[in-house]
Design a protein around this motif. Structure first.
Motif, PDB file in Angstrom:
ATOM      1  N   TYR A   1       4.628   1.177 -16.364  1.00 13.48           N
ATOM      2  CA  TYR A   1       3.324   1.429 -15.856  1.00 13.48           C
ATOM      3  C   TYR A   1       3.015   0.433 -15.212  1.00 13.48           C
ATOM      4  O   TYR A   1       2.134   0.404 -14.215  1.00 13.48           O
ATOM      5  CB  TYR A   1       2.363   2.296 -16.651  1.00 13.48           C
ATOM      6  CG  TYR A   1       1.440   3.165 -16.189  1.00 13.48           C
ATOM      7  CD1 TYR A   1       1.695   4.475 -15.642  1.00 13.48           C
ATOM      8  CD2 TYR A   1       0.186   2.646 -15.655  1.00 13.48           C
ATOM      9  CE1 TYR A   1       0.790   5.338 -15.227  1.00 13.48           C
ATOM     10  CE2 TYR A   1      -0.701   3.289 -14.941  1.00 13.48           C
ATOM     11  CZ  TYR A   1      -0.612   4.648 -14.798  1.00 13.48           C
ATOM     12  OH  TYR A   1      -1.516   5.410 -14.098  1.00 13.48           O
TER      13      TYR A   1
ATOM     14  N   SER B   1      10.116   3.331 -27.261  1.00  8.74           N
ATOM     15  CA  SER B   1      10.899   2.832 -25.962  1.00  8.74           C
ATOM     16  C   SER B   1      11.818   3.706 -25.400  1.00  8.74           C
ATOM     17  O   SER B   1      12.283   3.653 -24.375  1.00  8.74           O
ATOM     18  CB  SER B   1      11.521   1.332 -26.013  1.00  8.74           C
ATOM     19  OG  SER B   1      12.560   1.426 -26.996  1.00  8.74           O
TER      20      SER B   1
ATOM     21  N   ASN C   1       1.973   0.638 -20.412  1.00 10.82           N
ATOM     22  CA  ASN C   1       3.466   0.445 -20.731  1.00 10.82           C
ATOM     23  C   ASN C   1       4.046  -0.453 -19.677  1.00 10.82           C
ATOM     24  O   ASN C   1       3.628  -0.610 -18.528  1.00 10.82           O
ATOM     25  CB  ASN C   1       4.352   2.148 -20.909  1.00 10.82           C
ATOM     26  CG  ASN C   1       3.793   2.828 -21.996  1.00 10.82           C
ATOM     27  OD1 ASN C   1       4.844   2.334 -23.099  1.00 10.82           O
ATOM     28  ND2 ASN C   1       3.160   3.560 -22.222  1.00 10.82           N
TER      29      ASN C   1
ATOM     30  N   SER D   1       0.042   5.649 -24.810  1.00 10.99           N
ATOM     31  CA  SER D   1      -0.375   4.300 -23.890  1.00 10.99           C
ATOM     32  C   SER D   1       0.059   3.395 -24.995  1.00 10.99           C
ATOM     33  O   SER D   1       0.396   3.356 -26.196  1.00 10.99           O
ATOM     34  CB  SER D   1      -2.000   4.714 -23.826  1.00 10.99           C
ATOM     35  OG  SER D   1      -2.682   4.640 -25.131  1.00 10.99           O
ATOM     36  N   TYR D   2       0.040   1.970 -24.576  1.00 11.81           N
ATOM     37  CA  TYR D   2       0.260   0.846 -25.363  1.00 11.81           C
ATOM     38  C   TYR D   2       1.669   0.809 -26.191  1.00 11.81           C
ATOM     39  O   TYR D   2       1.708   0.441 -27.332  1.00 11.81           O
ATOM     40  CB  TYR D   2      -0.913   0.482 -26.276  1.00 11.81           C
ATOM     41  CG  TYR D   2      -2.220   0.233 -25.515  1.00 11.81           C
ATOM     42  CD1 TYR D   2      -2.148  -1.092 -25.139  1.00 11.81           C
ATOM     43  CD2 TYR D   2      -3.088   1.081 -25.065  1.00 11.81           C
ATOM     44  CE1 TYR D   2      -3.323  -1.546 -24.646  1.00 11.81           C
ATOM     45  CE2 TYR D   2      -4.183   0.819 -24.377  1.00 11.81           C
ATOM     46  CZ  TYR D   2      -4.382  -0.684 -24.290  1.00 11.81           C
ATOM     47  OH  TYR D   2      -5.688  -1.056 -23.527  1.00 11.81           O
ATOM     48  N   ASN D   3       2.574   1.413 -25.522  1.00 17.29           N
ATOM     49  CA  ASN D   3       4.104   1.514 -26.033  1.00 17.29           C
ATOM     50  C   ASN D   3       4.988   0.634 -25.338  1.00 17.29           C
ATOM     51  O   ASN D   3       4.573  -0.381 -24.592  1.00 17.29           O
ATOM     52  CB  ASN D   3       4.798   2.999 -26.309  1.00 17.29           C
ATOM     53  CG  ASN D   3       4.067   3.629 -27.582  1.00 17.29           C
ATOM     54  OD1 ASN D   3       4.617   3.392 -28.703  1.00 17.29           O
ATOM     55  ND2 ASN D   3       3.068   4.518 -27.443  1.00 17.29           N
ATOM     56  N   ARG D   4       6.347   0.594 -25.258  1.00 16.27           N
ATOM     57  CA  ARG D   4       7.193  -0.240 -24.836  1.00 16.27           C
ATOM     58  C   ARG D   4       8.154   0.559 -23.788  1.00 16.27           C
ATOM     59  O   ARG D   4       9.293   0.108 -23.662  1.00 16.27           O
ATOM     60  CB  ARG D   4       8.020  -0.969 -25.676  1.00 16.27           C
ATOM     61  CG  ARG D   4       7.080  -1.716 -26.742  1.00 16.27           C
ATOM     62  CD  ARG D   4       7.707  -2.725 -27.894  1.00 16.27           C
ATOM     63  NE  ARG D   4       7.075  -3.395 -28.602  1.00 16.27           N
ATOM     64  CZ  ARG D   4       7.323  -4.427 -29.462  1.00 16.27           C
ATOM     65  NH1 ARG D   4       8.529  -4.445 -29.460  1.00 16.27           N
ATOM     66  NH2 ARG D   4       6.364  -5.073 -30.162  1.00 16.27           N
ATOM     67  N   VAL D   5       7.639   1.576 -23.099  1.00 16.22           N
ATOM     68  CA  VAL D   5       8.431   2.266 -22.188  1.00 16.22           C
ATOM     69  C   VAL D   5       8.838   1.504 -20.978  1.00 16.22           C
ATOM     70  O   VAL D   5       7.776   1.055 -20.283  1.00 16.22           O
ATOM     71  CB  VAL D   5       7.991   3.655 -21.700  1.00 16.22           C
ATOM     72  CG1 VAL D   5       8.689   4.538 -20.736  1.00 16.22           C
ATOM     73  CG2 VAL D   5       7.709   4.524 -23.142  1.00 16.22           C
ATOM     74  N   SER D   6      10.220   1.168 -20.571  1.00 16.60           N
ATOM     75  CA  SER D   6      10.503   0.431 -19.414  1.00 16.60           C
ATOM     76  C   SER D   6      11.454   1.031 -18.556  1.00 16.60           C
ATOM     77  O   SER D   6      11.846   0.484 -17.792  1.00 16.60           O
ATOM     78  CB  SER D   6      10.893  -0.972 -19.669  1.00 16.60           C
ATOM     79  OG  SER D   6      11.963  -0.739 -20.736  1.00 16.60           O
TER      80      SER D   6
END
Length: 608
Positions: free
Chosen positions: A361, A307, A358, A330-335
């Motif tokens: 996204y 993140s 994410n 892809s499929y991480n927790r970047v907000s």
């Protein structure tokens, strides 16, 4: 071949389910002996080694349901040697002179046995073991290269049986030491790719055969060690034995941080692609040790917990240099959009990126980590298409995003859209806070130089009790008519009038009809918002996957089926990347103030 008597660390399988023996003994409150096993599938068990509050053993897996207690008398699957597994899979059902032999497990579809046509030829070819180049023995219960009772001088060796093997998959077997893999691979002179996923190797660093003088892996360029639960030092130790290693896959190993790579390790100058999918990293700083790999070009970080760039603002940002070009995040927790802006600081050579799934996204709010009410109303394709454009605009060097090639027109459209979004945000921000807002948009000055600085119209605070706060300044203009059936004035001259917010749409149409000399009920009023909306076709398909940007192909773009009015794109033609957002004011008693935003609106008047 290991003894049938169970012992700690022994690998077994029951009905194809692999496990490792972690405990042998009695349990309080029960009679007889029990085996405590850790299942390779962590969802198969019921606990983590406890019974009635007593901890009898611990598991390598962090799952709370990886363990079970079973009786030693429970029948286990039979172990095999490498050669016996090879013979069983590739040469056991070869057609004979009396006709073809049906496979042991018949294929049944809708209650009928499917007839195999043409497989006899395939079986004959595979049965020629000496010609095999690809061998897949995944889950074959292999424990050793040869039986301890086998005299190699009287029986064929692995080298004599299948000398041409190039690709070998011996994943999910019963190996406990890497020396067994050394024994097998040392007889495969042309081996190029080795997969040993899902095995549970013990004492890797102290393995005498692995550390001894051998050339078992001299030609191996691809190594997969996924789901082995090896530590990072153990993985580096194994990989250091492959002098030509270019691809390393070590996904699902519960890795949360990487220690510095020893300088003597050879793969720092040969490794091109590294797969770290489905581990437990939370920031890019956790993988900073990889910056010492000078040849690294492709990095896969799908399915982690990332993140942030660093866990603390005071820590130095890792720099992967110009060599790394493809990144899968892809499929991480970047907000937070600040993470996206900083990607080129960490990966200055980045040209291809996968970033779907994410939080930022899925809900591409313009502010850092926040999603406005307008943005949160966008779902699915609309939200991902908007996120696609914002990412293209924020990352000027990338040429491929989510497997879609970025054309010159795509970039121009995205950058202009991004610029208009910043201007929209500034219009709702006090002038004193402008610098703070622009600090979150690194490319503001650069984009203004390219396309010109957009006009920022800030609305001044008005006392809601004043009449001025209850009026909307409306700019009417008559659209050009497609035909001239009527002799009315069709001038496109703009008319400006102030209308109370409380008027309904019928009243507004009456005012427009009177101004232009047209029958009100035959008019169509269209509010031109001045904003731009994406029209779709940017995002990747669900479940799309790729191991290397070299195989990423530009998929066929979806046709624009948007029903937006006018449909004028920034590129100046129909069906552009995004269109002007326009809203038709439908007939009804709804108050005008609830149909448009702000105290000023531009309405296009059309004849139905």
């Amino acid at each position: 071949m290991p003894s049938a008597t169970p012992h700690i660390g022994q690998r077994r399988s029951y009905d194809g389910a692999l496990c490792t023996v972690r405990f042998i003994g009695e349990l309080e409150g029960t009679t007889g002996s029990w085996l405590g096993v850790e299942w390779d599938d962590p969802t198969r068990g019921k606990h983590a080694g406890q019974h009635k509050g007593v901890q009898y053993f611990t598991c390598k897996s962090k799952s709370a349901t990886a363990a079970s207690f079973i009786r030693p008398t429970r029948p286990a699957d039979a172990p095999q040697t490498f050669l016996s597994a090879l013979q069983l899979k590739y040469a056991s059902d070869v057609p004979t002179e009396n006709g073809p032999i049906l496979p042991e497990k018949q294929i049944v579809v809708g209650g009928k046995v499917a007839e195999e046509v043409g497989f006899d030829k395939i079986r004959r070819r595979q049965a020629q073991l000496s010609e095999l180049k690809i061998v897949i023995l995944d889950g074959a219960c292999i424990t050793s290269a040869y039986s301890q009772n086998t005299d190699r001088e009287e029986h064929q060796t692995i080298r004599q049986t299948c000398p041409k093997v190039v690709e070998l998959d011996i994943s999910r077997n019963w190996f406990t030491d890497f020396g067994t893999v050394v024994d097998i691979c040392s007889e495969l002179d042309f081996l190029n790719s080795l997969r040993v996923n899902g095995n549970r190797f013990q004492n890797v660093i102290g393995d005498d055969k692995l550390n001894g003088p051998h050339k078992a892996f001299k030609g191996v360029k691809e190594l997969e060690l996924g789901e082995t639960l090896l530590s990072w030092p153990e993985i580096c130790h194994v990989a250091s034995k492959l002098p030509s290693l270019t691809l390393l896959e070590i996904g699902t190993n519960q890795l949360s941080s990487l220690a510095p790579i020893p300088s003597a390790v050879s793969f720092t100058s040969t490794l091109v692609s590294l797969n770290l999918e489905f581990n437990e990293f939370t920031s890019l700083k956790d993988i900073a040790a990889l910056t010492s790999i000078s040849t690294l070009r492709n990095l896969h970080l799908k399915g982690n917990l990332i993140s942030t760039i660093t866990s603390s603002p005071s820590k130095v940002v890792p720099d992967f240099g110009k060599s790394l070009q493809y990144l899968d995040m892809s499929y991480n927790r970047v907000s937070d959009w600040s993470f996206v802006d900083a990607l080129l600081d960490v990966f200055p050579g980045l040209t291809s990126l996968r970033f779907s799934h994410n939080p930022i996204y899925e809900n591409p709010g313009l502010e850092d980590g926040t999603v406005s009410e307008t943005d949160s109303s966008k779902k699915g394709t609309a939200a991902s298409d908007e996120a696609f454009m914002l990412m293209v605009a924020r990352l000027p060097s990338i040429r491929t995003l989510n497997f879609s090639k970025i054309t010159t027109a795509d970039r121009t459209n995205a950058e202009m859209y991004y610029l208009s979004r910043i201007a929209r945000q500034l219009s709702t921000t006090a002038e004193a806070e402008e610098a703070q807002v622009l600090a979150r948009h690194r490319r503001w000055t650069e984009l203004c130089d390219l396309y010109g600085e957009p006009v920022v119209s800030r609305q001044q605070d008005i006392n809601p009790n004043f009449l001025e706060a209850r009026l909307i300044t409306v700019h009417f203009y008559l659209a050009e008519l497609a035909s001239s059936e009527s002799e009315v004035n069709t001038s496109a001259e703009e008319r400006i009038v102030q209308i109370p917010k409380s008027f309904d749409i019928y009243a507004v149409k009456g005012i427009a009809g009177k101004m232009f000399g047209l029958p009100p009920l035959k008019l169509r009023l269209v509010w031109e918002t001045g904003e731009w909306d994406p029209v779709g076709g940017f995002d990747d398909h669900e479940g799309d996957s790729s191991e290397d940007e070299e195989i990423e192909a530009e998929r066929e773009r979806r046709q624009d089926d948007a029903t937006s009015l006018a449909g004028t794109s920034i590129a100046g033609k129909k069906g552009g990347r995004f269109v002007r957002r326009e809203v038709e004011l439908k007939d009804g008693p709804r108050q005008f103030g609830y149909c448009v935003d702000g105290l000023e609106a531009k309405l296009r008047v059309e004849l139905r």
